[in-house]
Design a protein around this motif. Sequence first.
Motif, short mmCIF file in Angstrom:
data_model
loop_
_atom_site.label_atom_id
_atom_site.label_comp_id
_atom_site.label_asym_id
_atom_site.label_seq_id
_atom_site.Cartn_x
_atom_site.Cartn_y
_atom_site.Cartn_z
N ILE A 24 1.97 15.05 4.66
CA ILE A 24 1.34 14.93 5.99
C ILE A 24 0.28 13.82 5.97
N GLY A 25 -0.51 13.80 4.91
CA GLY A 25 -1.53 12.76 4.79
C GLY A 25 -0.89 11.37 4.82
N MET A 26 0.18 11.20 4.06
CA MET A 26 0.85 9.89 3.98
C MET A 26 1.49 9.53 5.33
N ALA A 27 2.10 10.54 5.98
CA ALA A 27 2.77 10.28 7.26
C ALA A 27 1.75 9.73 8.27
N HIS A 28 0.56 10.34 8.27
CA HIS A 28 -0.50 9.88 9.19
C HIS A 28 -1.02 8.51 8.80
N ALA A 84 -5.87 13.89 -2.60
CA ALA A 84 -6.72 14.84 -1.87
C ALA A 84 -7.55 14.12 -0.80
N GLY A 85 -8.07 12.95 -1.17
CA GLY A 85 -8.91 12.18 -0.24
C GLY A 85 -8.11 11.77 0.99
N LEU A 86 -6.87 11.35 0.76
CA LEU A 86 -6.03 10.93 1.89
C LEU A 86 -5.76 12.12 2.83
N CYS A 87 -5.52 13.29 2.24
CA CYS A 87 -5.29 14.49 3.07
C CYS A 87 -6.53 14.77 3.91
N LEU A 88 -7.69 14.78 3.24
CA LEU A 88 -8.93 15.12 3.95
C LEU A 88 -9.17 14.14 5.10
N LYS A 89 -8.88 12.86 4.83
CA LYS A 89 -9.08 11.82 5.85
C LYS A 89 -8.31 12.15 7.13
N HIS A 90 -7.15 12.84 6.94
CA HIS A 90 -6.31 13.12 8.11
C HIS A 90 -6.34 14.60 8.51
N GLY A 91 -7.41 15.28 8.14
CA GLY A 91 -7.60 16.65 8.61
C GLY A 91 -6.71 17.68 7.94
N LEU A 145 7.60 11.95 8.69
CA LEU A 145 7.23 13.09 7.84
C LEU A 145 8.47 13.71 7.17
N GLU A 146 9.55 13.79 7.94
CA GLU A 146 10.74 14.42 7.38
C GLU A 146 11.24 13.67 6.14
N ALA A 147 11.16 12.34 6.21
CA ALA A 147 11.62 11.54 5.06
C ALA A 147 10.74 11.81 3.85
N ASP A 180 0.81 -1.23 0.00
CA ASP A 180 0.00 0.00 0.00
C ASP A 180 0.84 1.27 0.00
N PHE A 181 1.85 1.30 0.91
CA PHE A 181 2.63 2.51 1.05
C PHE A 181 3.45 2.82 -0.21
#
Length: 413
Positions: free
Chosen positions: A261-265, A315-322, A271-273, A210-211
């Motif tokens: 940010i979305g992916m990190a969550h 966009a969906g992944l970002c929204l999912k994580h605020g 996040l830095e990577a 997935d990642f």
Amino acid sequence: MKSVIYGAGSIGRGFIGQLFSESGFEVVFIDQNKELIDRLNERKSYPIRFVKDTRNWEISVLHVRGVWSSDMEAVLDEISTTDVMATSVGKNVLPAIAPVIASALKLRWERSVDTPLNIIVCENMVQANVYLGELIAGHLTGSETALFRKKTGMVETCIGRNVPVMSPRLQDGDPLRVIAEDYSELPIDRSSWLGGLLKIKHMVPCEPFDFPIRKKLFMYNMAHAVTAYLGDILDIPALATAIQIPAIRYITSKALQEISIGMAHEYDQDLEALLLYSDELLYRFGNRQLGISVKRVAQDPIRKLGTNDRLMGAAGLCLKHGVFPAHIAVGIAAAFYYHYAPDEESQTLRSYIEREGIGKALDKYSGIGPRHPLRKTVLKLYRLLEDQCSLEEIIHLDEVCHHRGFGNNPDIF
Ligand SMILES: NC(=O)C1=CN([C@@H]2O[C@H](COP(=O)(O)OP(=O)(O)OC[C@H]3O[C@@H](n4cnc5c(N)ncnc54)[C@H](O)[C@@H]3O)[C@@H](O)[C@H]2O)C=CC1
Ligand SMILES: O=P(O)(O)OC[C@H]1O[C@](O)(CO)[C@@H](O)[C@@H]1O
């Protein structure tokens, strides 16, 4: 040992062919381009030129031949006897090759070729392997489908090497030459590979997958798409030029911050990577020698605006994580605004918008219905693009800069 690659274009020749050949496989390309196939059969090899801003070098890919896709008997024979296979034809072409693969598999089973066949599906989409698997199963009976699941590995991968469409200038006197980025990793989803792994150079089995696939599609391809759709607004032909325009670079880099940010969550990643990877992407996009065109990256906007594809998926992944994906939304609006007459999907999209309006188009092609959190923003951005508003003005809009930087999630640090 033999390998078959369906699609002898940029990725077929410029990436997978090299890896299979250097791993000791004979490489048989299937392609609809007869001239290309004839040339491969004459020469039995072709050159790949790697380009970096500071240096170039070339290799020869050996032990190759080709089969013209209309020569059905030969196509079925090659697939039914191969040890490994890959597809690199483009997502929209998969429905056309699925019945051919289904027939070849039936022949393989009739001939009692017992070893499982793994098919590495090199198309830019999440779960392209599942998609192609379902298309193939659609041409099999119930009992054949059971055999298919038992004997065929539909392997998911994500292709990180960028290989441009070859122009006469890039071919530099040899119609078989491909230009490529010097990036060789071939990550595959280990769980989708059937049986023991074959030794394929640079193939990296990963599990879960997935990642890696979302990192490629929602970061690399999303940012590439944003750069291309914005570049087209400014009439810039080369992607490497577009990314140097300050407003485009700014919007693309903010879009990358949002998805980082979305992916990190989502995947509990550092996040830095992800931010460092984002910077590396911006640098790689600037490689002029690759000759990547804005139109190639922008092609098929309907596919790219799909709900799980690079723009809406990110966009969906970002929204999912605020995280409000304000800058990705700029790319989405620009994709809806994109118009290039020779691109069929762009024509379809434009005609639909003219007939039914942008509101209905957002819903139909991207699932941005009346209650979607991005609806107001994308609508407004689209209207501004229609009114020839500059990208600099867009950057400073309340709807965009209000969410500047790290969305509404500053405590991530
Ligand atoms: N070019 C790149 O840098 C990357 C491409 N990809 C993915 O790889 C896949 C292939 O892309 P490219 O190699 O760039 O495309 P391409 O257009 O260079 O190659 C596709 C090849 O498939 C052949 N083809 C098309 N329809 C066919 C049919 N019905 N039967 C037989 N052959 C057929 C074409 O003649 C062409 O040679 C796409 O899904 C793309 O998204 C993924 C990552 C990087
Ligand atoms: O091949 P697609 O899905 O049309 O997308 C094009 C994108 O894929 C690439 O070929 C690289 O993954 C880029 O040129 C571009 O970002």
